[in-house]
Scaffold this motif. Structure first.
Motif: not given
Length: 130
Positions: A53-58
């Protein structure tokens, strides 16, 4: 004895549970280990893939230079068309590839979170002639 051994391929994404389901179905994996921020799948042949999980992943923007491809997965099949139908049915999408005028030995795709991967035709097992 080696100081390090092969670990696991890890992809960052906003929703690891959803992305793990895509790869679990595509790879027909039964072994799933999940925690709050990571899901890991293991296939029958021992391949391991973790989704973190990386809520800022693009999503990677390959082939554009900004946020470009860092790494990609490669899978092997003898049925490129069948695998493409399976990928699309699971929420993946074909990516533009070079020459589309004939059968290709390798095809590019994006998973539901935008990570690129390729599927290539397996190496023939018959002996080379000539």
């Amino acid at each position: 004895m080696a100081l390090v051994t092969a670990g696991v391929v890890v992809l960052d994404c906003a929703e690891p549970e959803k992305l793990a389901e895509f790869y679990r179905e595509l790879l027909e994996a039964d072994d799933v280990d999940a925690s709050a921020n990571r899901v890991e799948i293991r296939t029958a042949d021992g391949f391991r893939l973790a989704l973190r999980r990386d809520v800022n992943a693009t999503a990677p923007s390959w082939p554009r230079p900004e946020n470009s491809l860092q790494a990609h997965l490669e899978f092997v099949t003898d049925d490129l068309d069948g695998v493409e139908r399976r990928i699309v049915s699971l929420g993946g999408r074909p990516m533009e590839s070079g020459d589309s005028s004939g059968p290709t030995e390798e095809r590019g795709y994006a998973d539901p979170a935008g990570h690129s991967f390729t599927v290539r035709r397996g190496v023939p097992t018959a002996p080379k002639q000539g």
